[in-house]
Scaffold this motif. Sequence first.
Motif, PDB file in Angstrom:
ATOM      1  N   ARG A 197     -33.223 -29.125  42.524  1.00 55.12           N
ATOM      2  CA  ARG A 197     -33.413 -30.499  42.081  1.00 55.12           C
ATOM      3  C   ARG A 197     -32.605 -30.770  40.820  1.00 55.12           C
ATOM      4  O   ARG A 197     -32.101 -31.876  40.614  1.00 55.12           O
ATOM      5  N   ALA A 198     -32.492 -29.753  39.971  1.00 51.44           N
ATOM      6  CA  ALA A 198     -31.701 -29.914  38.753  1.00 51.44           C
ATOM      7  C   ALA A 198     -30.237 -30.155  39.099  1.00 51.44           C
ATOM      8  O   ALA A 198     -29.552 -30.947  38.441  1.00 51.44           O
TER       9      ALA A 198
ATOM     10  N   SER B 143     -27.758 -16.125  35.458  1.00 54.43           N
ATOM     11  CA  SER B 143     -27.143 -17.337  35.989  1.00 54.43           C
ATOM     12  C   SER B 143     -27.539 -17.652  37.425  1.00 54.43           C
ATOM     13  O   SER B 143     -27.363 -18.763  37.882  1.00 54.43           O
TER      14      SER B 143
ATOM     15  N   PHE C  42     -32.030 -33.484  32.479  1.00 57.58           N
ATOM     16  CA  PHE C  42     -32.283 -33.677  33.912  1.00 57.58           C
ATOM     17  C   PHE C  42     -33.166 -34.905  34.082  1.00 57.58           C
ATOM     18  O   PHE C  42     -34.394 -34.827  34.040  1.00 57.58           O
TER      19      PHE C  42
ATOM     20  N   PHE D 280     -36.584 -21.711  42.373  1.00 56.09           N
ATOM     21  CA  PHE D 280     -35.351 -21.976  43.135  1.00 56.09           C
ATOM     22  C   PHE D 280     -35.271 -23.464  43.490  1.00 56.09           C
ATOM     23  O   PHE D 280     -34.232 -24.102  43.311  1.00 56.09           O
TER      24      PHE D 280
ATOM     25  N   THR E  30     -23.757 -30.856  35.051  1.00 61.04           N
ATOM     26  CA  THR E  30     -23.146 -30.491  33.776  1.00 61.04           C
ATOM     27  C   THR E  30     -24.166 -29.760  32.916  1.00 61.04           C
ATOM     28  O   THR E  30     -23.903 -28.674  32.407  1.00 61.04           O
ATOM     29  N   ARG E  31     -25.349 -30.367  32.790  1.00 67.48           N
ATOM     30  CA  ARG E  31     -26.382 -29.743  31.970  1.00 67.48           C
ATOM     31  C   ARG E  31     -26.743 -28.366  32.521  1.00 67.48           C
ATOM     32  O   ARG E  31     -26.914 -27.417  31.784  1.00 67.48           O
ATOM     33  N   LEU E  32     -26.814 -28.280  33.828  1.00 65.79           N
ATOM     34  CA  LEU E  32     -27.191 -27.014  34.444  1.00 65.79           C
ATOM     35  C   LEU E  32     -26.188 -25.923  34.067  1.00 65.79           C
ATOM     36  O   LEU E  32     -26.563 -24.818  33.690  1.00 65.79           O
TER      37      LEU E  32
ATOM     38  N   HIS F  32     -35.299 -17.009  43.475  1.00 67.84           N
ATOM     39  CA  HIS F  32     -36.756 -16.884  43.370  1.00 67.84           C
ATOM     40  C   HIS F  32     -37.416 -18.019  44.136  1.00 67.84           C
ATOM     41  O   HIS F  32     -37.948 -18.953  43.567  1.00 67.84           O
TER      42      HIS F  32
ATOM     43  N   LEU G 267     -36.725 -25.868  41.961  1.00 64.31           N
ATOM     44  CA  LEU G 267     -36.513 -26.609  40.711  1.00 64.31           C
ATOM     45  C   LEU G 267     -35.025 -26.653  40.362  1.00 64.31           C
ATOM     46  O   LEU G 267     -34.485 -27.685  39.977  1.00 64.31           O
ATOM     47  N   MET G 268     -34.352 -25.509  40.524  1.00 64.51           N
ATOM     48  CA  MET G 268     -32.917 -25.452  40.236  1.00 64.51           C
ATOM     49  C   MET G 268     -32.155 -26.389  41.170  1.00 64.51           C
ATOM     50  O   MET G 268     -31.205 -27.053  40.761  1.00 64.51           O
TER      51      MET G 268
ATOM     52  N   THR H 225     -29.692 -33.707  39.832  1.00 63.90           N
ATOM     53  CA  THR H 225     -29.795 -34.597  38.680  1.00 63.90           C
ATOM     54  C   THR H 225     -28.607 -34.491  37.743  1.00 63.90           C
ATOM     55  O   THR H 225     -28.053 -35.498  37.330  1.00 63.90           O
ATOM     56  N   ASN H 226     -28.248 -33.286  37.358  1.00 63.23           N
ATOM     57  CA  ASN H 226     -27.223 -33.147  36.320  1.00 63.23           C
ATOM     58  C   ASN H 226     -26.610 -31.747  36.351  1.00 63.23           C
ATOM     59  O   ASN H 226     -27.109 -30.818  35.739  1.00 63.23           O
TER      60      ASN H 226
ATOM     61  N   LEU I 181     -26.610 -21.670  34.026  1.00 60.37           N
ATOM     62  CA  LEU I 181     -26.859 -21.438  35.445  1.00 60.37           C
ATOM     63  C   LEU I 181     -25.623 -21.766  36.268  1.00 60.37           C
ATOM     64  O   LEU I 181     -24.934 -22.756  36.013  1.00 60.37           O
TER      65      LEU I 181
END
Lengths: 251, 406
Positions: free
Chosen positions: B230-231, A110, A90, B225, B237-239, A114, B227-228, B234-235, B244
């Motif tokens: 924002r992820a 998954s 990221f 939440f 694929t990585r997520l 939260h 943070l996810m 960004t990416n 997730l």
Amino acid sequence: MGILEVKDVGKRFGGLQALGDVNLSVQENTVHAIIGPNGAGKSTLLNCFVGKLIPDTGSVMFDGQSVLGRTPYEINQMGISRVFQTPEIFGDLDVMENMMIPCFAKRDGSFRLHAFERVNDEKELVEQAEQMLIDVNMIDKRHMNASSMSRGDKRRLEMAMCLVQEPKLLLLDEPTAGMARADTNNTIDLLKEIKEKRDITMAIIEHDMHVVFSLAERITVLAQGTPLVEDTPENIKGHPKVREAYLGEAH
Amino acid sequence: MLGLNNKDFRFLLIVIALTMATPILLQPFPEGSVMAQFNAGYPDLMQRFAIFGIFAIGFNILFGLTGYLSFGHAAFLGAGSYSAVWMFKLLSMNVIPGIILAIIVSGLFALLIGYISLRRSGIYFSILTLAFAQMSFNLAYSVLTPITNGETGLQVTLNDPRILGQQVAANGNVPPTNLFGLEMGSSFKLPVGAWEFTFNAGYYFCAVIAILAFYLSLRIFRSPFGLMLRAIKTNQTRLNYTGLNSRPYTLAAFVISGMYAGLAGALLASMDPLAGAERMQWTASGEVVLMTILGGVGTMMGPVLGAGFIKYFENIFSKINENVLHQWFSWLPDGLENIVIWVAEHFVGSGWHLTSGLLFMLVVIFLPGGLVEGGQRIAAMFKRKKADDDSDDAGHHPKQSPHVAE
Ligand SMILES: Nc1ncnc2c1ncn2[C@@H]1O[C@H](COP(=O)(O)OP(=O)(O)OP(=O)(O)O)[C@@H](O)[C@H]1O
Ligand SMILES: [Mg+2]
């Protein structure tokens, strides 16, 4: 029974038989390398394990369950983590935030809404993440923006993100491709360290023989979509068929 | 405090102080002075600052955090207004039921549109949201006339049932919108020397809700939440390979921002009890995009600043007409005066959009991080002279997308 059991897997792309009748078994707590010349089907095979591709025939069982037809995130939740050829991290987030995401994924599954907790209040997860960063020698970089790091560090971070989830199987697709010798050696050392510190099963695709012979305990040689031989590194080195099909070209 | 760290808590206190003092801060020029026309401390405009601030704060939760650019958020604004006016017609002129219904309706509406639109990302997502919003606009304009009253717009009338409230006020008119009796339109005027400050109930009601909305978004920004989300930007694929599922996260962000829009729509109707289809038009959707980008995408304060900036200049510039210009430039020689005025008048009055377009271009080119970046640069200029300590400014302004951050 291995932790990953691949039976008669075949995959066609139009007229091209990329994989044909691949049988493979990855045993727990071993480093299993898959090698083979360009276009042998190594990446295609790996993509069949992680939900990116669905094979036309055969089955892929992980830990007693089929992975076929599942999405990448479901397969990760089953316990397979994957390191990409070019590090996928990221980039806009800092190192610690990068580490927290897999920690949450491991604990909460998954999806979880939260929205009223604070990231930094999750002491246990923060500790896990920090410990992992210590293990990979990156703790001093924890506030650094991930995209501003060197490629070697990005790779390190990506591995740390996978390892903090304590996967039952870690897949690596050419982890040293395009790396300078020094970075390659660093990566080998890192993987060796990891191996010493914890029980882990790895399946690694690699072109670099130096990497393969430094790490692998089992090697499968793939050529034109089918496994040629599977054996220990010592035996593979001397195997005439392998020399002919692969090592002859590489050296 | 309140689940915030010290820095955020201080930030919230500053926001509260500024919001509460707005009627004074925006009235810097004495009554009757030449500059008085630049004052913004009158109820109607201040209400708009708060309401569009809420709209933009919500929009930023989707666009700023996940990077999904919706071009259809006005649909939720409109849905909120219609819901609120219906409550004024059926129940009472108390604004609370209207606001509650608006949040529920826009949330459900966002769930539907988001569920479908989020099957695509990038430009296809934007187009899908735009298409849905235009569909909603057209439905509101024609097909759904029984609910929306078509092109006339939905209004409160003397014949409405208002089963829990008064049908007709003592003066024979439709009763005013109120909060348990406190009329939204009521104001308290405080003359201080040459100045006059207006403290309006409607503004303070909107301001309190805006602060709550801001606080909520601050919590979301700092949460796992957030943070996810924002992820995801960004990416993805990585997520996905990290276990997730990005779809429910983006959908939740979409619904939350839709509810913010519905709340804003309900407040618009609470200040002035009517709702029209034009509130759903694509220009309204575009406006909130401009506000967010102008202020600073993904920053906490940016959307609010952007909303205030646009609404302020829209009001002030569109008020300036040829007469005002003549007053300003009367010191120029006649020929020159006419030329200057001929040029200037294209940028004011109804030509204000020309000015806003230019401003927008300037900001995007020279301050890609928006007004917040401008503020940071100025602050940095002062700070450089002081200690180099305290460089951790990122606290208030979570990472922006690379093209914005550079
Ligand atoms: N999505 C695809 N569509 C069509 N053909 C494909 C696709 N992916 C791979 N192939 C073909 O399948 C064959 C196997 O490719 P694959 O990438 O698995 O090889 P590889 O062993 O990983 O090679 P390398 O060492 O170059 O990475 C190649 O001939 C490739 O061109
Ligand atoms: Mg490959």
